[in-house]
Scaffold this motif. Structure first.
Motif, short mmCIF file in Angstrom:
data_model
loop_
_atom_site.label_atom_id
_atom_site.label_comp_id
_atom_site.label_asym_id
_atom_site.label_seq_id
_atom_site.Cartn_x
_atom_site.Cartn_y
_atom_site.Cartn_z
N ARG A 91 -2.57 -8.16 0.18
CA ARG A 91 -3.24 -7.18 -0.69
C ARG A 91 -2.74 -5.76 -0.45
N LEU A 92 -2.32 -5.47 0.78
CA LEU A 92 -1.69 -4.17 1.03
C LEU A 92 -0.36 -4.07 0.29
N ILE A 93 0.36 -5.18 0.19
CA ILE A 93 1.62 -5.19 -0.56
C ILE A 93 1.37 -4.88 -2.03
N LEU A 94 0.35 -5.51 -2.62
CA LEU A 94 0.01 -5.23 -4.02
C LEU A 94 -0.40 -3.77 -4.19
N TRP A 95 -1.19 -3.26 -3.25
CA TRP A 95 -1.62 -1.86 -3.29
C TRP A 95 -0.41 -0.94 -3.25
N MET A 96 0.51 -1.24 -2.36
CA MET A 96 1.71 -0.41 -2.23
C MET A 96 2.58 -0.50 -3.49
N ASN A 97 2.70 -1.69 -4.07
CA ASN A 97 3.49 -1.83 -5.30
C ASN A 97 2.92 -0.98 -6.42
N HIS A 98 1.60 -0.93 -6.52
CA HIS A 98 0.97 -0.10 -7.55
C HIS A 98 1.22 1.38 -7.26
N MET A 99 1.15 1.76 -6.01
CA MET A 99 1.39 3.15 -5.64
C MET A 99 2.80 3.58 -6.00
N THR A 100 3.80 2.79 -5.62
CA THR A 100 5.19 3.19 -5.86
C THR A 100 5.54 3.14 -7.34
N SER A 101 4.81 2.36 -8.12
CA SER A 101 5.11 2.27 -9.55
C SER A 101 4.43 3.36 -10.37
N HIS A 102 3.48 4.09 -9.76
CA HIS A 102 2.76 5.12 -10.51
C HIS A 102 3.57 6.41 -10.52
N PRO A 103 3.85 6.97 -11.70
CA PRO A 103 4.70 8.16 -11.78
C PRO A 103 4.14 9.37 -11.05
N VAL A 104 2.83 9.46 -10.91
CA VAL A 104 2.22 10.63 -10.24
C VAL A 104 1.95 10.33 -8.78
N LEU A 105 1.27 9.23 -8.49
CA LEU A 105 0.91 8.92 -7.11
C LEU A 105 2.15 8.79 -6.24
N SER A 106 3.23 8.23 -6.79
CA SER A 106 4.44 8.00 -5.99
C SER A 106 5.13 9.31 -5.59
N GLN A 107 4.79 10.42 -6.28
CA GLN A 107 5.42 11.70 -5.96
C GLN A 107 4.54 12.59 -5.10
N TYR A 108 3.38 12.12 -4.72
CA TYR A 108 2.45 12.91 -3.92
C TYR A 108 3.05 13.17 -2.54
N GLU A 109 3.01 14.42 -2.12
CA GLU A 109 3.60 14.81 -0.85
C GLU A 109 2.95 14.07 0.32
N GLY A 110 1.64 13.88 0.26
CA GLY A 110 0.95 13.15 1.33
C GLY A 110 1.42 11.70 1.42
N PHE A 111 1.76 11.09 0.28
CA PHE A 111 2.28 9.72 0.26
C PHE A 111 3.66 9.69 0.89
N GLU A 112 4.49 10.66 0.56
CA GLU A 112 5.82 10.73 1.17
C GLU A 112 5.71 10.89 2.68
N HIS A 113 4.78 11.71 3.12
CA HIS A 113 4.57 11.89 4.55
C HIS A 113 4.15 10.57 5.20
N SER A 148 10.79 1.49 -4.05
CA SER A 148 9.82 0.45 -3.70
C SER A 148 9.56 0.52 -2.21
N CYS A 149 8.64 -0.30 -1.74
CA CYS A 149 8.30 -0.23 -0.32
C CYS A 149 7.80 -1.60 0.13
N SER A 150 8.30 -2.06 1.24
CA SER A 150 7.88 -3.36 1.78
C SER A 150 6.88 -3.17 2.91
N ILE A 151 6.00 -4.14 3.07
CA ILE A 151 5.05 -4.18 4.18
C ILE A 151 5.21 -5.54 4.84
N GLU A 152 5.61 -5.52 6.10
CA GLU A 152 5.96 -6.78 6.77
C GLU A 152 5.47 -6.77 8.21
#
Length: 557
Positions: free
Chosen positions: A292-314, A214-218
């Motif tokens: 809304r960025l928190i919701l966006w990030m939650n969707h990103m980290t929960s997606h099996p494909v998007l969460s593994q994207y190298e650009g996202f990890e970077h 998961s990922c927090s935005i604060e």
């Protein structure tokens, strides 16, 4: 000055300002200087209107030139200077928001940024930016000239090629899915990434990320640079699997969003929170964007494909400026984007009848349309309720409180008969209702705002699906066409089977995305409704407590 031209491709008009043109049709262009990539002219049927400049070639007389001048303005790229080198497919956004879109001078060279003509993303499939035919990126699906297309096949096979989509602005074409289905995307010598689709009792689904996080935005913080000339908001982003925070601005999120759109053609990428030209540093706007960025990030980290994207990890891990630039450029040079992304998919061996898949897609399409309408309706009702909380409800309770205060004041005007205890109780009742009015005005930030945030996220996700479903529909059409040509002896059966096999890949990917959407929908709407009801219960309990305390004042009279 009018000039003659010939249509290179067929174009079908989509509104009253455009005209349809047919391949090889003779045309008249009123002014050879295109406007935003469009010519105004007349076709052979006497119809006048607009058509894409990249679909025609101007016919020069021999006295003027020995060569034919071919217009090559990129389709769908409005008003772009054709002399601009297309070394990057990143699209810079509106310059009105210095916080979001400054000169990129603090994290990359300006030479790698290509501005879109009107400085906005031009939406395609899933909101994808259209691929530029002039780019030297090897993954871009070029629109070939008819001559070169014919040269690529032997004379004995000229009649067997499945026809390309006539509308080259179609998302089916721009996304590269047409090229993939027809086998025009060459296999890569080495594919470093792979995404697996499993078969579950409910159908295909993405294989879960083996390392979920998961990922927090604060802590949105206003910061400045250049001795206060530029001001921006920085967010502390902390992924759970590293525990190390990085600091990102909105423009960093926007860069990542554009990379996601460019790469993941068949995935519904969540929309980023909206931009705002004024009031960017007001507390309410900063808080809304953070939620809304928190919701966006939650969707990103929960997606099996998007969460593994190298650009996202970077994006989540890189804290060094030099390494950030290197990783950013590496992501922009990623070859496995668009049509090539389809090569990374590992699909199940289970057989699926394409007619059953088409029926399932049609059912989801009907569901998505109905859900979109319902989400819009709830958004409207909730927004109207917020307006009443902030205005109408507060005013009505204040009016009621003022009326009670007036009664109390009236009772003090005849001293021999006044009762101070009763007057005080009535006066306190008036103040109680005034406080309740303020409580109503404050309540939306605890419940309705969060509901509207979640609805906004799903409006964006649902808005992506019509174009994604269109990709599958286009693939189905190619399968049917190829089978018809095979039955007529105009195509080898092996070639038709290849198209069917690649259509299966598109179908499995769409079904996996549909399945993930339903999984997240159930979780998100359960959480949304529970949170709303809990806050409503807590709110009315506070109201009851205020009223009970006021009521007890009358017990002592």
């Amino acid at each position: 000055m009018s000039v003659k031209a010939k249509a290179l491709y067929t174009f079908l008009s989509e509104n009253k300002e455009e005209i349809s043109i047919q391949e090889n049709e003779e045309l008249v262009i009123f002014d050879e200087n295109s406007v935003d990539g469009w010519f105004q002219g007349e076709n052979s049927r006497g119809e006048r209107g607009l058509f894409p400049a990249s679909y025609v070639e101007i016919i020069r007389s021999r006295s003027n030139s020995n060569v034919t001048d071919c217009s090559i303005s990129p389709a769908g790229s409005l008003g772009k200077d054709s002399s601009t080198p297309n070394t990057s497919l990143h699209y810079q956004q509106n310059d009105y928001d210095d916080d979001d879109y400054d000169d990129w001078d603090d994290w990359d060279d300006r030479s790698t940024v290509v501005e879109d003509a009107d400085h906005t993303r031009s939406a395609g499939a899933n909101g994808h930016a259209p691929q530029n035919p002039l780019s030297n990126n090897p993954n871009v699906h070029y629109r070939p000239k008819p001559a070169s297309r014919q040269d690529s096949i032997s004379s004995s096979r000229k009649g067997s090629m499945v026809g390309r989509n006539l509308n080259r602005f179609s998302s089916f074409v721009r996304s590269g899915v047409e090229a993939f289905v027809l086998g025009d995307v060459p296999m890569m010598a080495k594919i470093a990434e792979s995404y697996t689709i499993d078969m579950s009792p409910l159908g295909p689904q993405w294989k879960e990320n083996p390392r979920p996080f998961s990922c927090s935005i604060e802590d949105p913080t206003k910061q400045t640079k250049f001795k206060g000339i530029k001001t921006y908001i920085s967010y502390r982003v902390t992924p759970s699997h590293t525990g190390h925070p990085v600091y990102r601005r909105y423009k960093h999120f926007d860069w990542l969003y554009n990379r996601l759109l460019h790469k993941f053609t068949v995935i519904s990428v969540p929309h980023l929170p909206e931009k705002q030209a004024t009031g960017r540093f007001e507390d309410d706007f900063i808080e809304k964007r953070k939620r809304r960025l928190i919701l966006w990030m939650n969707h990103m980290t929960s997606h099996p494909v998007l969460s593994q994207y190298e650009g996202f990890e970077h994006f989540l891990m890189c804290a060094d400026d030099k390494q950030w630039k290197l990783g950013k450029r590496r992501a922009e040079k990623d070859e496995m984007v668009g049509a090539h992304f389809m090569l990374t998919l590992q699909i199940p061996n289970e057989h699926q009848d394409l007619q059953d898949v088409e029926e399932r897609v049609d059912n989801f399409k009907s569901f998505a349309k109905k859900m979109d309408d319902s989400v819009m309706q709830l958004t409207h009702v909730a927004s109207e309720l917020v307006r009443k909380h902030l205005g109408g409800f507060r005013k009505e309770f204040q009016r009621l409180g003022n009326a009670f205060q007036a009664i109390s004041q009236a009772f003090t005007l005849d001293p021999p008969h006044r009762s101070d205890a009763l007057n005080n109780a009535i006066s306190h009742t008036g103040r109680t209702y005034e406080n309740i009015g303020e409580m109503f005005a404050e309540q939306p930030k605890y419940d309705l705002f969060h509901m509207l945030d979640k609805l906004s996220l799903y409006q964006g996700l649902l808005a992506n699906f019509p174009d994604i479903i269109h990709l599958q529909k286009g693939a189905f059409a190619k399968v049917k066409e190829s089978q018809r040509m095979s039955d007529e002896g105009k195509m080898d059966q092996d070639e038709a089977d290849g198209i069917r096999k690649r259509c299966r890949t598109v179908g499995f990917a769409l079904q996996a995305e549909m399945s993930h959407f339903h999984q997240r929908r159930e979780v998100d709407f359960k959480d949304m409704m529970q949170a709303y009801l809990r806050e409503q219960i807590a709110f009315y309990q506070r109201v009851v407590q205020q009223l009970e305390r006021t009521l007890r004042m009358y017990d002592c009279l």
